[in-house]
Motif scaffolding. Structure first.
Motif, PDB file in Angstrom:
ATOM      1  N   PRO A 272       0.794  -1.240   0.000  1.00  0.00           N
ATOM      2  CA  PRO A 272       0.000   0.000   0.000  1.00  0.00           C
ATOM      3  C   PRO A 272       0.829   1.295   0.000  1.00  0.00           C
ATOM      4  CG  PRO A 272      -0.927  -1.576   1.546  1.00  0.00           C
ATOM      5  CD  PRO A 272       0.419  -2.106   1.122  1.00  0.00           C
ATOM      6  N   LEU A 273       2.141   1.180   0.028  1.00  0.00           N
ATOM      7  CA  LEU A 273       2.988   2.369  -0.071  1.00  0.00           C
ATOM      8  C   LEU A 273       3.042   2.901  -1.499  1.00  0.00           C
ATOM      9  CD1 LEU A 273       5.946   1.235   2.227  1.00  0.00           C
ATOM     10  CD2 LEU A 273       4.089   2.829   2.800  1.00  0.00           C
ATOM     11  N   VAL A 274       2.585   2.086  -2.463  1.00  0.00           N
ATOM     12  CA  VAL A 274       2.564   2.507  -3.860  1.00  0.00           C
ATOM     13  C   VAL A 274       1.172   2.300  -4.432  1.00  0.00           C
ATOM     14  CG1 VAL A 274       5.027   2.029  -4.238  1.00  0.00           C
ATOM     15  CG2 VAL A 274       3.346   0.245  -4.722  1.00  0.00           C
ATOM     16  N   GLY A 275       0.911   2.958  -5.543  1.00  0.00           N
ATOM     17  CA  GLY A 275      -0.357   2.800  -6.238  1.00  0.00           C
ATOM     18  C   GLY A 275      -0.180   1.925  -7.464  1.00  0.00           C
ATOM     19  N   LYS A 276      -1.256   1.789  -8.229  1.00  0.00           N
ATOM     20  CA  LYS A 276      -1.226   1.005  -9.458  1.00  0.00           C
ATOM     21  C   LYS A 276      -0.081   1.499 -10.346  1.00  0.00           C
ATOM     22  CE  LYS A 276      -4.092  -0.149 -13.435  1.00  0.00           C
ATOM     23  NZ  LYS A 276      -5.423   0.013 -14.043  1.00  0.00           N
ATOM     24  N   GLY A 277       0.728   0.551 -10.826  1.00  0.00           N
ATOM     25  CA  GLY A 277       1.891   0.901 -11.632  1.00  0.00           C
ATOM     26  C   GLY A 277       3.131   1.186 -10.804  1.00  0.00           C
ATOM     27  N   GLY A 278       2.998   1.119  -9.494  1.00  0.00           N
ATOM     28  CA  GLY A 278       4.120   1.411  -8.612  1.00  0.00           C
ATOM     29  C   GLY A 278       5.081   0.244  -8.479  1.00  0.00           C
ATOM     30  N   GLU A 279       6.313   0.575  -8.145  1.00  0.00           N
ATOM     31  CA  GLU A 279       7.358  -0.424  -7.919  1.00  0.00           C
ATOM     32  C   GLU A 279       8.025  -0.129  -6.585  1.00  0.00           C
ATOM     33  OE1 GLU A 279      10.092  -0.480 -11.214  1.00  0.00           O
ATOM     34  OE2 GLU A 279       8.463  -0.320 -12.666  1.00  0.00           O
ATOM     35  N   VAL A 280       8.159  -1.170  -5.768  1.00  0.00           N
ATOM     36  CA  VAL A 280       8.745  -1.005  -4.445  1.00  0.00           C
ATOM     37  C   VAL A 280       9.642  -2.206  -4.137  1.00  0.00           C
ATOM     38  CG1 VAL A 280       6.778  -2.091  -3.238  1.00  0.00           C
ATOM     39  CG2 VAL A 280       8.209  -0.434  -2.021  1.00  0.00           C
ATOM     40  N   THR A 281      10.722  -1.949  -3.421  1.00  0.00           N
ATOM     41  CA  THR A 281      11.574  -3.018  -2.910  1.00  0.00           C
ATOM     42  C   THR A 281      11.432  -3.013  -1.397  1.00  0.00           C
ATOM     43  OG1 THR A 281      13.137  -2.752  -4.727  1.00  0.00           O
ATOM     44  CG2 THR A 281      13.920  -3.956  -2.792  1.00  0.00           C
ATOM     45  N   LEU A 282      11.156  -4.193  -0.849  1.00  0.00           N
ATOM     46  CA  LEU A 282      10.953  -4.346   0.593  1.00  0.00           C
ATOM     47  C   LEU A 282      12.101  -5.136   1.196  1.00  0.00           C
ATOM     48  CD1 LEU A 282       7.181  -5.416   0.537  1.00  0.00           C
ATOM     49  CD2 LEU A 282       8.132  -3.089   0.654  1.00  0.00           C
ATOM     50  N   TYR A 283      12.625  -4.670   2.303  1.00  0.00           N
ATOM     51  CA  TYR A 283      13.658  -5.367   3.081  1.00  0.00           C
ATOM     52  C   TYR A 283      12.981  -5.760   4.384  1.00  0.00           C
ATOM     53  CZ  TYR A 283      16.476  -3.100  -0.436  1.00  0.00           C
ATOM     54  OH  TYR A 283      16.982  -2.677  -1.643  1.00  0.00           O
ATOM     55  N   CYS A 284      12.640  -7.027   4.493  1.00  0.00           N
ATOM     56  CA  CYS A 284      11.723  -7.499   5.524  1.00  0.00           C
ATOM     57  C   CYS A 284      12.435  -8.220   6.660  1.00  0.00           C
ATOM     58  CB  CYS A 284      10.732  -8.489   4.912  1.00  0.00           C
ATOM     59  SG  CYS A 284      10.034  -7.970   3.351  1.00  0.00           S
ATOM     60  N   PRO A 285      12.344  -7.692   7.868  1.00  0.00           N
ATOM     61  CA  PRO A 285      12.835  -8.465   9.007  1.00  0.00           C
ATOM     62  C   PRO A 285      12.001  -9.740   9.133  1.00  0.00           C
ATOM     63  CG  PRO A 285      11.697  -6.478   9.753  1.00  0.00           C
ATOM     64  CD  PRO A 285      11.739  -6.427   8.253  1.00  0.00           C
ATOM     65  N   SER A 286      12.579 -10.757   9.717  1.00  0.00           N
ATOM     66  CA  SER A 286      11.924 -12.072   9.758  1.00  0.00           C
ATOM     67  C   SER A 286      10.545 -12.027  10.417  1.00  0.00           C
ATOM     68  CB  SER A 286      12.813 -13.091  10.454  1.00  0.00           C
ATOM     69  OG  SER A 286      13.107 -12.697  11.776  1.00  0.00           O
ATOM     70  N   ASN A 287      10.349 -11.158  11.403  1.00  0.00           N
ATOM     71  CA  ASN A 287       9.040 -11.120  12.068  1.00  0.00           C
ATOM     72  C   ASN A 287       7.935 -10.591  11.154  1.00  0.00           C
ATOM     73  OD1 ASN A 287      10.218  -8.431  12.358  1.00  0.00           O
ATOM     74  ND2 ASN A 287       8.512  -7.990  13.724  1.00  0.00           N
ATOM     75  N   LEU A 288       8.289  -9.948  10.044  1.00  0.00           N
ATOM     76  CA  LEU A 288       7.301  -9.482   9.070  1.00  0.00           C
ATOM     77  C   LEU A 288       7.233 -10.406   7.858  1.00  0.00           C
ATOM     78  CD1 LEU A 288       7.958  -5.630   9.176  1.00  0.00           C
ATOM     79  CD2 LEU A 288       6.224  -6.955  10.407  1.00  0.00           C
ATOM     80  N   GLY A 289       8.013 -11.492   7.923  1.00  0.00           N
ATOM     81  CA  GLY A 289       8.015 -12.492   6.863  1.00  0.00           C
ATOM     82  C   GLY A 289       7.455 -13.794   7.394  1.00  0.00           C
ATOM     83  N   TYR A 290       8.325 -14.806   7.462  1.00  0.00           N
ATOM     84  CA  TYR A 290       7.882 -16.127   7.914  1.00  0.00           C
ATOM     85  C   TYR A 290       8.346 -16.450   9.330  1.00  0.00           C
ATOM     86  CZ  TYR A 290       6.655 -16.469   3.060  1.00  0.00           C
ATOM     87  OH  TYR A 290       6.101 -16.224   1.838  1.00  0.00           O
ATOM     88  N   GLY A 291       8.927 -15.467  10.010  1.00  0.00           N
ATOM     89  CA  GLY A 291       9.319 -15.659  11.405  1.00  0.00           C
ATOM     90  C   GLY A 291      10.311 -16.792  11.568  1.00  0.00           C
ATOM     91  N   ASN A 292      10.074 -17.627  12.552  1.00  0.00           N
ATOM     92  CA  ASN A 292      10.984 -18.731  12.859  1.00  0.00           C
ATOM     93  C   ASN A 292      10.615 -20.024  12.152  1.00  0.00           C
ATOM     94  OD1 ASN A 292      12.714 -17.237  14.513  1.00  0.00           O
ATOM     95  ND2 ASN A 292      11.281 -17.406  16.212  1.00  0.00           N
ATOM     96  N   ARG A 293       9.786 -19.918  11.106  1.00  0.00           N
ATOM     97  CA  ARG A 293       9.411 -21.101  10.317  1.00  0.00           C
ATOM     98  C   ARG A 293      10.239 -21.147   9.048  1.00  0.00           C
ATOM     99  NH1 ARG A 293       3.465 -19.331   9.565  1.00  0.00           N
ATOM    100  NH2 ARG A 293       4.637 -18.596   7.805  1.00  0.00           N
ATOM    101  N   ALA A 294      10.734 -22.317   8.713  1.00  0.00           N
ATOM    102  CA  ALA A 294      11.367 -22.519   7.409  1.00  0.00           C
ATOM    103  C   ALA A 294      10.240 -22.764   6.408  1.00  0.00           C
ATOM    104  CB  ALA A 294      12.311 -23.704   7.454  1.00  0.00           C
ATOM    105  N   VAL A 295      10.315 -22.125   5.254  1.00  0.00           N
ATOM    106  CA  VAL A 295       9.298 -22.288   4.214  1.00  0.00           C
ATOM    107  C   VAL A 295      10.026 -22.558   2.901  1.00  0.00           C
ATOM    108  CG1 VAL A 295       7.427 -21.173   2.946  1.00  0.00           C
ATOM    109  CG2 VAL A 295       7.689 -20.742   5.391  1.00  0.00           C
TER     110      VAL A 295
END
Length: 149
Positions: A107-130
């Protein structure tokens, strides 16, 4: 007998130390080091997510109740690509079903937007291997928001 026991213990400790690839630094430190090593700058969201907006897109932004159509590439900090949309293909997801980093970052961008996210593990898959993603991994996503509804 005692010497043999000590040698076996030392060998075991050495093997564990050699095989230890875990990086015990906090995720934010890993992200900041990655950005510095790659001469990148990114903004920090209050959640701990770091992001770069390459293209802001339209002024209307998706909401959590929307479905988003995207092209993306997901990788680890070491460059290992664990998932991506093939070529110019797109995929559509309900935003509320995605990992927190995407719920915050898209939601930081609108239609046609491009964003790169650097995600700490707690905002990704946490302590689970996927799949090929080790537990506790910092993730990097390059996302093109093609559309939302």
């Amino acid at each position: 007998m005692k010497l043999k026991y000590v040698l076996v213990m030392l060998l075991g400790i050495a093997l564990v130390a050699c095989n230890k690839e875990a990086d015990d630094r906090p995720d934010e430190e890993k992200i900041l080091d990655f950005l510095a090593e790659n001469n990148l700058t990114a903004d920090r969201h209050e959640s701990g997510l770091y992001y770069q907006i390459q293209t802001p897109g339209t002024s209307e932004r998706p909401e959590l109740t929307d479905s988003v159509t995207v092209r993306y590439k997901g990788s680890l900090l070491d460059g290992h690509v664990f998932d991506q949309t093939p070529g110019s293909s797109t995929v559509t997801f309900p935003l509320r079903n995605l990992i927190p980093a995407w719920q915050i970052g898209i939601p930081l961008v609108g239609k046609g937007g491009e964003v790169t996210l650097y995600c700490p593990s707690n905002l990704g898959y946490g302590n689970r291997a996927v799949g090929t993603i080790p537990a506790g991994s910092v993730l990097v996503f390059e996302i093109d928001l093609v559309d939302f509804r």
